[in-house]
Write a protein that holds these residues in place. Structure first.
Motif, PDB file in Angstrom:
ATOM      1  N   VAL A   1      -5.592   2.110  -5.493  1.00 57.72           N
ATOM      2  CA  VAL A   1      -4.982   1.485  -4.307  1.00 57.72           C
ATOM      3  C   VAL A   1      -6.001   0.572  -3.623  1.00 57.72           C
ATOM      4  O   VAL A   1      -5.698  -0.564  -3.270  1.00 57.72           O
ATOM      5  CB  VAL A   1      -4.483   2.561  -3.317  1.00 57.72           C
ATOM      6  CG1 VAL A   1      -4.043   1.915  -1.999  1.00 57.72           C
ATOM      7  CG2 VAL A   1      -3.315   3.332  -3.927  1.00 57.72           C
TER       8      VAL A   1
ATOM      9  N   LYS B   1       0.834  -1.196   0.000  1.00 55.26           N
ATOM     10  CA  LYS B   1       0.000   0.000   0.000  1.00 55.26           C
ATOM     11  C   LYS B   1       0.878   1.259   0.000  1.00 55.26           C
ATOM     12  O   LYS B   1       0.627   2.207  -0.763  1.00 55.26           O
ATOM     13  CB  LYS B   1      -0.916   0.007   1.223  1.00 55.26           C
ATOM     14  CG  LYS B   1      -1.801   1.239   1.318  1.00 55.26           C
ATOM     15  CD  LYS B   1      -2.620   1.227   2.600  1.00 55.26           C
ATOM     16  CE  LYS B   1      -3.467   2.497   2.717  1.00 55.26           C
ATOM     17  NZ  LYS B   1      -4.219   2.554   3.985  1.00 55.26           N
TER      18      LYS B   1
ATOM     19  N   LEU C   1      -5.543  -3.523  -3.431  1.00 58.30           N
ATOM     20  CA  LEU C   1      -5.404  -4.166  -2.115  1.00 58.30           C
ATOM     21  C   LEU C   1      -6.502  -5.176  -1.886  1.00 58.30           C
ATOM     22  O   LEU C   1      -6.273  -6.252  -1.311  1.00 58.30           O
ATOM     23  CB  LEU C   1      -5.408  -3.105  -1.008  1.00 58.30           C
ATOM     24  CG  LEU C   1      -4.225  -2.136  -0.977  1.00 58.30           C
ATOM     25  CD1 LEU C   1      -4.356  -1.179   0.188  1.00 58.30           C
ATOM     26  CD2 LEU C   1      -2.893  -2.888  -0.888  1.00 58.30           C
TER      27      LEU C   1
END
Length: 350
Positions: A112, A99, A116
């Protein structure tokens, strides 16, 4: 002398150091240098192999072709759920480092979050292994046992591949050859487009000036959802009838023309609402309008307009591009307006 070896879907080239030859090899998309074996690796698709053999023909000392059949991979029973709580403390730390890396590389918040989520799901599926032990067969098992049975999208599968490639290359730094993480075959679905009459009906169904301005601007300028929400009042150049779109997808700025009618609509909206920071703000001044609320605005509008189609905000962008093309606008100009790097991307929008 030059050695070329083709094994399944990859081409390996060993050659003396020569700047001219290196530039040629680097011209192939996804070509990369193998620092362990001191050779170039190039994907074997299209006419790549033929081009390499033709270029090096006079200096070619060895050419080998091999088709290696991999042993069958055992596929798990279909799963309806992947328990992310099974992730080990070490894996969670690696995900956090990933991250941080994504944020450092200035990936958007949305990218992001998606990366993730996809990666965590895949790693949880492989919770019985350390990340250093995960290989391509695990990704294949994940696709067959989880993605396909749960009818998850092509996009989700592709994003999982993208996230995994970056994660294993940058964070795990394992011996895994990330290039063997193959993407699913591309989809070529026709774009979803509304007629001009349907667009007018949607916009006419909206009474609230702010809501009308938001959806009108998406259609009038071919904006992405995030591009609209990230606009500032200063991005409107009313004197030159231009809209400045900053830091869009791919971190590129662009300028699109806006009509006098649109400028007047925005001027009236601004006088009524007086936004302080963002052009379109939520109920609290200085707070950016939310994506969820914007989607809700569209949903209410299509209901009032009695349009029985699963319309999304991106349909307005598709429709903008298609209506321009139908009016005789050059495809390259439409490409610039939409902010696409490749004309192929534009062709999928119209």
């Amino acid at each position: 002398m030059i050695e070329i070896k083709r094994i399944n879907n990859r081409i390996f080239v060993k050659m003396p150091k020569n700047e001219v030859d290196i530039r040629f090899v680097r011209s192939f998309q996804y070509a990369r240098w193998d620092n362990k074996e001191y050779r170039w690796i190039i994907p074997n698709y299209g006419d790549n192999l033929a081009q390499l053999r033709s270029y090096f023909s006079a200096r070619l000392s060895s050419f080998i072709e091999e088709d290696i059949v991999a042993p069958p991979i055992a596929v798990d029973e279909p799963r309806t759920h992947v328990d992310k709580t099974q992730l080990s403390a070490e894996t969670i730390q690696q995900i956090e480092r990933f991250k941080t890396w994504l944020e450092y590389k200035r990936y958007s918040q949305n990218s992001v979050k998606i990366y993730l989520d996809c990666l965590s799901s895949f790693l949880a599926f492989c919770a019985d292994k350390k990340t250093e032990e995960i290989d391509t067969s695990d990704l294949i098992r994940y696709v067959h046992a989880y993605i396909i049975p749960n009818k998850l999208s092509y996009s989700f599968q592709n994003q999982t591949v993208n996230a995994s490639k970056l994660f294993f290359r940058e964070i795990v730094k394992s011996e895994l050859d990330v290039e063997t993480f193959e993407r699913p075959r591309a989809q070529h679905a026709l774009p979803n487009v509304l007629s001009k009459e349907e667009v007018k009906a949607i916009l006419d169904a909206i009474i609230n000036p702010k809501h009308k301005a938001m959806l009108s601007l998406i259609y009038a300028c071919g904006l992405r959802r995030s591009e609209l929400l990230n606009l500032l009042p200063s991005h409107i150049d009313s004197k030159r009838s231009l809209l400045i779109i900053k830091q869009t997808k791919g971190k590129k700025d662009r300028i699109v023309p806006i009509s006098n009618k649109t400028v007047n609509m925005l001027r009236e909206y601004y006088k009524s609402y007086r936004p302080q920071t963002w052009l379109f703000e939520g109920q609290t001044h200085g707070e950016q309008y939310s994506e969820k609320s914007l989607q809700s605005v569209l949903k209410q509008a299509i209901t009032k307009a009695k349009i029985n189609k699963p319309v999304t905000l991106h349909w307005l962008r598709h429709s903008y591009a298609t209506h321009l093309l139908e009016a005789g606008t050059d495809l390259r100009y439409i490409q610039e307006l939409l902010g696409h790097s490749s004309s192929r991307t534009t062709e999928t929008e119209v």
